[in-house]
Design an enzyme around this catalytic site. Structure first.
Site, PDB file in Angstrom:
ATOM      1  N   GLU A  89      10.225  -5.174  -4.492  1.00  0.00           N
ATOM      2  CA  GLU A  89      10.061  -3.729  -4.306  1.00  0.00           C
ATOM      3  C   GLU A  89       9.450  -3.495  -2.941  1.00  0.00           C
ATOM      4  O   GLU A  89       8.617  -4.249  -2.475  1.00  0.00           O
ATOM      5  CB  GLU A  89       9.166  -3.124  -5.393  1.00  0.00           C
ATOM      6  CG  GLU A  89       9.800  -3.163  -6.783  1.00  0.00           C
ATOM      7  CD  GLU A  89       8.928  -2.468  -7.802  1.00  0.00           C
ATOM      8  OE1 GLU A  89       7.865  -1.938  -7.410  1.00  0.00           O
ATOM      9  OE2 GLU A  89       9.313  -2.434  -8.980  1.00  0.00           O
ATOM     10  N   HIS A 146       0.151 -10.142   0.913  1.00  0.00           N
ATOM     11  CA  HIS A 146       0.463 -11.368   0.170  1.00  0.00           C
ATOM     12  C   HIS A 146      -0.458 -12.520   0.557  1.00  0.00           C
ATOM     13  O   HIS A 146      -0.020 -13.658   0.716  1.00  0.00           O
ATOM     14  CB  HIS A 146       1.928 -11.760   0.365  1.00  0.00           C
ATOM     15  CG  HIS A 146       2.872 -10.929  -0.436  1.00  0.00           C
ATOM     16  ND1 HIS A 146       2.853 -10.901  -1.819  1.00  0.00           N
ATOM     17  CD2 HIS A 146       3.854 -10.067  -0.060  1.00  0.00           C
ATOM     18  CE1 HIS A 146       3.783 -10.078  -2.260  1.00  0.00           C
ATOM     19  NE2 HIS A 146       4.399  -9.544  -1.221  1.00  0.00           N
ATOM     20  N   ASP A 183       4.511  -8.414   5.189  1.00  0.00           N
ATOM     21  CA  ASP A 183       5.204  -7.455   4.314  1.00  0.00           C
ATOM     22  C   ASP A 183       4.266  -6.978   3.208  1.00  0.00           C
ATOM     23  O   ASP A 183       3.253  -7.608   2.908  1.00  0.00           O
ATOM     24  CB  ASP A 183       6.447  -8.080   3.703  1.00  0.00           C
ATOM     25  CG  ASP A 183       6.138  -9.319   2.868  1.00  0.00           C
ATOM     26  OD1 ASP A 183       5.320 -10.151   3.328  1.00  0.00           O
ATOM     27  OD2 ASP A 183       6.700  -9.471   1.771  1.00  0.00           O
ATOM     28  N   GLU A 184       4.618  -5.849   2.612  1.00  0.00           N
ATOM     29  CA  GLU A 184       3.973  -5.339   1.407  1.00  0.00           C
ATOM     30  C   GLU A 184       2.451  -5.428   1.465  1.00  0.00           C
ATOM     31  O   GLU A 184       1.811  -6.082   0.643  1.00  0.00           O
ATOM     32  CB  GLU A 184       4.519  -6.079   0.190  1.00  0.00           C
ATOM     33  CG  GLU A 184       6.010  -5.858  -0.004  1.00  0.00           C
ATOM     34  CD  GLU A 184       6.601  -6.558  -1.219  1.00  0.00           C
ATOM     35  OE1 GLU A 184       7.521  -5.992  -1.836  1.00  0.00           O
ATOM     36  OE2 GLU A 184       6.134  -7.670  -1.540  1.00  0.00           O
ATOM     37  N   VAL A 185       1.884  -4.754   2.447  1.00  0.00           N
ATOM     38  CA  VAL A 185       0.422  -4.735   2.584  1.00  0.00           C
ATOM     39  C   VAL A 185      -0.121  -3.704   1.598  1.00  0.00           C
ATOM     40  O   VAL A 185      -0.388  -2.549   1.946  1.00  0.00           O
ATOM     41  CB  VAL A 185       0.000  -4.426   4.032  1.00  0.00           C
ATOM     42  CG1 VAL A 185      -1.519  -4.564   4.179  1.00  0.00           C
ATOM     43  CG2 VAL A 185       0.709  -5.367   5.002  1.00  0.00           C
TER      44      VAL A 185
END
Length: 559
Positions: free
Chosen positions: A58, A177, A233-235
């Protein structure tokens, strides 16, 4: 052009044979060997890989529109690695296979067999996402897994990659992550959200020191690296720490700048650490920023646009490419998926899902000539092993080798028209005699577990005499007619013995590929519950038969 023709060599499976152009085609990377792989039905039986003597589902992008950042400088006393990377990066785009080591990391002995196979199938690079499998030292030694690779293992992997002409690209997360780091109490103070281990607080004292130490240790083991992936990514939760809130209050709430300041600082540190190093980072945190905001990073890194779904919107990807071209990036990378992106607990790879994803990416790749100032640098075929550090395992690598073969060949030869409604596709190295590739024994046995274990237990549970005379009520009260239990006792015991014997062999095959923690986890998630149920039933049926149909034990009866 070539066509795809189905042949039904395997019962209940569809084998796809790719009839390719002549090996004298103008395609630069077409070879006799690869042509044989695709057309030769018995190739895999004859061409066993020899032993060598020597290795996101996502999006969570930044939301607000922000203003252009001002460049910041970074001071570092870290040594600079010499010599500088020569600018001899291949002009042809790379096809790199992603090894996600945050779970089920394969032993180097297995990589010995896999690397030559990947090269033969068309890959020319490996994206090595270390996570806790890197042998961190000193204060960072707490980060490494009990089964982390040794320095000697890394040297072996580098040697194997070089031997098989695979560009080895390390990946170290530097922002989001970072669960494998921030789960440790020692680093709680560096969390962006105190109760979650996902993301680093970029404003906290010690955050940049931690990142620099990690990057320095990895670079020392990879001084020859031309490319380096810094993740980012996706912080999750960015802007929620008190430090970040104070920074945002004095910077007009500029969330984009908060993100970019940190990755820019990391980029500058890396280019100082190793002159000429080419950096890559995931693109999702850029997606809702305008092109002017992103400017300034284009001299340091290239974005890797990722999308893993089968019905990927090619136009949407084109919009991202245009934005990054306007921001001044000279190159872009793409990221598809050959496994680990179809379900958080998926254990059997749906090849058609991933094939469709690659067919969509192929359309994007063929559209690249319309972008005049940005170049397609390569594509990473990601193979996620977990969605994040704390979640369950996805498909094991050997289970996904047929998917990886299909995806690599699709990228190499272009579109392949597959008949609709196919659940699984196999690519010639699975025939009527079974699978034949490194790890195929694990592949076959996982398939049997996936297909038969739960269903075989459910079947006997639904049998007439089990339902009627061996219910939880009967078992709890030790109350049953031995005659009725005798109808299924032998069948039940036989089923348990067959699975016990099968799983003994499965353990041995898994241990040849994976470390003990992977075997333990995979069995716990996918096998143990069903086997424990069988064993419990056998124990109870044997115990209750010996009671010869005595009155039930009433737990409510007064003693």
């Amino acid at each position: 052009m070539y066509t795809c023709k189905p042949c039904f060599a395997v019962p209940n499976k569809l084998v796809i044979k790719l009839y390719l152009p002549s090996i004298h085609s103008s395609s630069k990377d077409t070879s006799v060997k690869t042509h044989q792989i695709i057309q030769g039905g018995n190739f895999w039986a004859k061409q066993r890989i020899p032993q060598l003597n020597l290795v996101h589902n996502e999006e969570d992008p930044v939301n607000p529109e922000v203003q252009p950042e001002e460049k910041e400088t970074i001071q570092s006393n870290q040594e600079e690695f010499e010599p500088a990377v020569p600018d001899d990066t291949p002009m042809d785009p790379l096809k790199i296979v992603h090894l996600d080591l945050k779970g089920a990391a394969p032993k180097v002995k297995y990589l010995e067999q896999i690397f030559p196979l990947l090269s033969t199938l068309g890959a020319n690079g490996i994206l090595l996402e270390y996570e806790d499998m890197f042998p961190y030292e000193g204060e960072l030694s707490i980060l490494k897994s009990s089964f982390a690779y040794s320095p000697e293992d890394i040297e072996e992997m580098k040697s194997l990659a070089k031997r098989h002409k695979l560009e080895l690209i390390p990946l170290v997360q530097v922002f989001g992550h970072l669960e494998f780091v921030l789960k440790h109490e020692k680093y709680f103070k560096l969390r962006e959200v105190q109760t979650f281990p996902n993301s680093l607080n970029p404003q906290a004292q010690g955050s940049m020191d931690l990142v620099q130490d990690m990057l320095t240790q990895v670079m020392k083991k990879h001084p020859e690296a031309k490319w380096f992936h810094i993740g980012a990514d996706e912080v999750r939760g960015l802007g929620e720490s008190e430090d970040s809130k104070r920074w945002l209050e004095t910077n007009n709430g500029d969330m984009g700048k908060l993100f970019l300041n940190h990755v820019t600082a990391v980029g500058r540190f890396m280019t100082k650490l190793k002159r000429g190093i080419k950096l890559i980072l995931w693109d999702d945190m850029f997606r809702k920023l305008n092109s002017d905001t992103i400017k300034g990073l284009q001299e340091l890194a290239s974005p890797m646009i990722w999308k893993y779904i089968p019905n990927m919107d090619v136009k949407e990807i084109g919009n991202y490419i245009s934005k990054y071209e306007q921001a001044g990036f000279k190159g872009v990378w793409f990221a598809s998926a050959f496994k680990g992106a179809s379900g958080i607990d998926q254990k059997w790879t749906p090849i058609n899902h991933h094939l469709k994803n690659h067919l969509q990416w192929q359309k994007v790749i063929t559209s690249m000539p319309q972008y005049k100032s940005v170049r397609f640098q390569g594509i990473a075929l990601t193979g996620w092993q977990r969605y994040e550090h704390h979640t369950v395992l996805c498909e094991l690598l050997p289970v996904a080798i047929p998917s990886l073969a299909v995806c690599l060949q699709t990228l190499k030869y272009g579109e392949c028209f597959i008949p609709g409604g196919i659940e699984y596709v196999t690519c010639c190295f699975i025939n009527d005699k079974g699978a034949s590739f490194p790890g195929s024994d694990v592949y076959e046995m996982v398939k049997k577990i996936n297909d038969d274990l739960e269903s075989s237990v459910k079947k006997i549970m639904q049998s007439y005499h089990v339902k009627g005379s061996f219910s939880p009520y009967h078992r709890k009260r030790s109350f049953a007619n031995p005659r009725n239990l005798a109808f299924f006792k032998d069948e039940l015991k036989k089923l348990m013995d067959e699975w016990d014997s099968f799983l003994l062999t499965f353990r041995q095959n898994m241990e040849a590929v994976f470390y003990p923690d992977t075997l333990e986890e995979w069995l716990e998630e996918n096998v143990n519950g069903h086997i424990e149920r069988l064993h419990g039933m056998v124990v109870d049926v044997e115990r209750i038969i010996k009671l010869n149909g005595q009155p039930k034990v009433d737990p409510l009866r007064k003693r």
